[in-house]
Design an enzyme around this catalytic site. Structure first.
Site, mmCIF file in Angstrom:
data_model
loop_
_atom_site.group_PDB
_atom_site.id
_atom_site.type_symbol
_atom_site.label_atom_id
_atom_site.label_comp_id
_atom_site.label_asym_id
_atom_site.label_seq_id
_atom_site.Cartn_x
_atom_site.Cartn_y
_atom_site.Cartn_z
ATOM 1 N N HIS A 269 -30.987 -20.464 13.739
ATOM 2 C CA HIS A 269 -31.245 -21.306 13.488
ATOM 3 C C HIS A 269 -31.640 -22.047 12.335
ATOM 4 C CE1 HIS A 269 -32.393 -25.593 15.641
ATOM 5 N NE2 HIS A 269 -32.958 -25.327 14.986
ATOM 6 N N GLU A 270 -33.232 -21.361 12.222
ATOM 7 C CA GLU A 270 -34.152 -21.497 11.281
ATOM 8 C C GLU A 270 -33.355 -21.275 9.569
ATOM 9 O OE1 GLU A 270 -36.615 -23.878 11.706
ATOM 10 O OE2 GLU A 270 -36.299 -23.008 14.167
ATOM 11 N N HIS A 273 -31.038 -23.947 8.762
ATOM 12 C CA HIS A 273 -32.352 -24.932 8.148
ATOM 13 C C HIS A 273 -32.268 -24.775 6.609
ATOM 14 C CE1 HIS A 273 -33.987 -27.828 12.169
ATOM 15 N NE2 HIS A 273 -33.437 -26.444 12.084
ATOM 16 N N GLU A 299 -30.870 -31.091 12.172
ATOM 17 C CA GLU A 299 -30.810 -31.003 12.733
ATOM 18 C C GLU A 299 -28.918 -30.152 13.009
ATOM 19 O OE1 GLU A 299 -32.851 -29.490 14.243
ATOM 20 O OE2 GLU A 299 -32.894 -28.969 16.604
HETATM 21 ZN ZN ZN Z 1 -33.768 -27.062 14.615
#
Ligand code: ZN
Length: 505
Positions: A269-270, A273, A299
């Protein structure tokens, strides 16, 4: 004339570059505070952050920036609505107008009230007593209304709040897409709940030594395109990603030695980003054209890599044999299908941050519907717990046992973040629509993932979404990239397709 405008434009960006440098310095200090700062340094760090934030505000609200913007707007540099020049002037002006309009007294009052509200909220949650938090929430709502009136909006005061997180979005558009989405999603969650199929999720809660988790997480983050030459992975309590500047983007995680996926999917997830931040155009750094679009678009990048790629069958065709080799005791004898089912378990549950890919959106829709209702005055704030539970029962089929596991679970409202929640689901909706388009343009992505080949997708995202920076706002970006306005259809089809197969519904 054009020569003067060019000069003014250049001067504007010399000034805003200073603001970006202050921002990135603040980001670095903040990263350090959340990772390595010794306990004794926290108070001094607070002073550093406050001083720099004050300096940033002073610089950004300077009369010179105001004069330059006046000179530039309406001039020949903004004649093409889709040019970077226009976008840079538009976004700087947008942020500048907001900052100069909001009086210092309101900013200070909001800070004072939300600081107190945060403590009270924590106590209210601990005691599961909404009545403690109620007077603070009411104060915050009043202040946010003042802010909305001062900043201005076209139709609905909520738009002024939404704009802080998803610039240019309106409640009218978001509510329409969310309503369509909800009407179908509730049915899917119900069908899954009633399916007799259940994974053995205990296979994910065996022993997974932390050093091996770190190695595996880094390997996967690298494979999808997070560049460790221009990034790091460190430990923290609440994982986040921060872009310090060109060549320096940092992600964080935390490890649970008794859980396979918490850190692994958190890192993906990170890294999603991080790949976005690393993909911004370094030549445009210090201008909106070299900056990310919105929370929702950010997101979309993290969720796409975490869920649509990272929880897909094809991704694990490549990574599962590696996981088995790395954790022979825990996963050596586990069948692929059982593992795949376990990492894609869907269960209605009370807590948003622990929710799966399907039910997560219902958590968001409830919050959006409720904050919209109390902010518009249609829902008396004292009725929030009742309406929360009512909606929860009707969407999830289960009733929260108390307010701590219901309307008091999230910190956002206590911080004054009203209008923030929708960006999470917008992220999922954008992600699915982008991913669909990528599949159309890039051929068989599944087959590529199964070979450990992720660079085509990453390059596509770089070119279509990262490089343009804030050239387009979110709504327009979706149309430019996919040829269609935002719709719930791609996400709903993706969820139905994937989970219909897993749960046979
Ligand atoms: Zn996030």
């Amino acid at each position: 004339m054009t020569e003067d405008l060019r000069k003014a434009y250049q001067r504007l960006f010399d000034l805003t570059k200073e603001i970006y440098i202050l921002n990135s310095t603040l980001a670095l200090l903040d990263w350090d505070e959340k990772t390595y700062i010794p306990k004794g340094g926290v108070e001094h760090r607070g002073n550093q952050l406050a001083y720099l934030a004050g300096l940033r505000h002073e610089k950004f609200t300077s009369a010179e920036i105001g004069d330059l913007l006046k000179q530039l707007e309406g001039g020949s540099l903004v004649s093409d609505p889709d040019s970077f020049e226009t976008a840079n002037i538009r976004e700087i002006k947008h942020a500048y107008d907001k900052l100069v309009k909001i009086p210092k007294s309101l900013v200070e009052e909001l800070t004072r009230v939300t600081t107190m509200a945060h403590g009270v909220w924590a106590e209210a949650r601990q005691k599961s007593d909404f009545s403690l938090f109620l007077p603070y929430l009411e104060k915050i709502i009043r202040l946010k209304h003042q802010q909305a009136e001062i900043v201005g909006y076209e139709k609905d005061p909520y738009d002024a709040l939404l704009d802080d997180f998803e610039t240019g979005s309106t409640i009218e558009k978001v509510a329409k897409v969310f309503a369509d989405f909800r009407s179908e999603l509730v049915g899917l969650v119900k069908a899954i709940s009633e399916s007799p199929k259940r994974p053995d999720s205990s296979i994910l809660t065996r022993e997974f030594p932390v050093d091996r988790q770190e190695r595996f997480g880094k390997e996967a983050a690298s494979a999808i395109g997070y560049d460790f030459e221009r990034g790091r992975l460190d430990l923290t309590v609440h994982p986040f990603c921060t872009g310090i500047g060109p060549g320096d983007v940092r992600i964080t995680t935390r490890y649970n030695p008794k859980h396979f996926g918490q850190a692994f999917f958190g890192i993906l997830h990170e890294a999603g980003h991080g790949i976005y931040e690393q993909g911004l155009d370094p030549e445009r750094w210090g201008t909106p054209g070299g900056d990310s679009v919105s929370l929702g678009i950010h997101e979309s990048q993290s969720r796409m890599w975490e869920n649509m790629v990272g929880r897909s069958k094809s991704f694990w065709k490549f990574f599962f044999p590696k996981a088995q080799k790395l954790y022979p005791e825990a996963l050596g004898k586990i069948k692929f299908d059982d593992f795949y089912f376990a990492i894609n378990e869907v269960t209605p549950s009370f807590i948003r941050v622990e929710a799966d890919e399907v039910t997560y959106n219902l958590h968001i829709l409830i919050r959006f519907e409720i904050e919209q209702a109390f902010f518009s005055g249609n829902l008396p704030t004292k009725d929030i717990p009742g309406i929360w539970n009512e909606k929860f029962k009707s969407y999830f089929g289960i009733l929260p046992p108390n307010d701590a596991e219901g309307c008091l679970q999230d910190v956002h409202w206590s911080m004054g973040y009203i209008g923030y929640f929708p960006t999470y689901s917008l992220g999922n909706l954008y992600a699915a629509q982008f991913f669909n388009q990528a599949k159309k343009e890039l051929g068989d992505l599944e087959e590529q993932f199964a070979r450990g080949e992720f660079s085509n997708l990453k390059r596509w995202l770089n070119e279509k979404i990262h490089k343009p920076g804030q050239r387009y706002r979110a709504e327009k970006l979706v149309e430019v990239v996919t040829g269609k306005p935002l719709s719930h259809r791609p996400l709903m089809d993706y969820l139905k397709g994937k989970y219909g197969q897993i749960y046979e519904v």
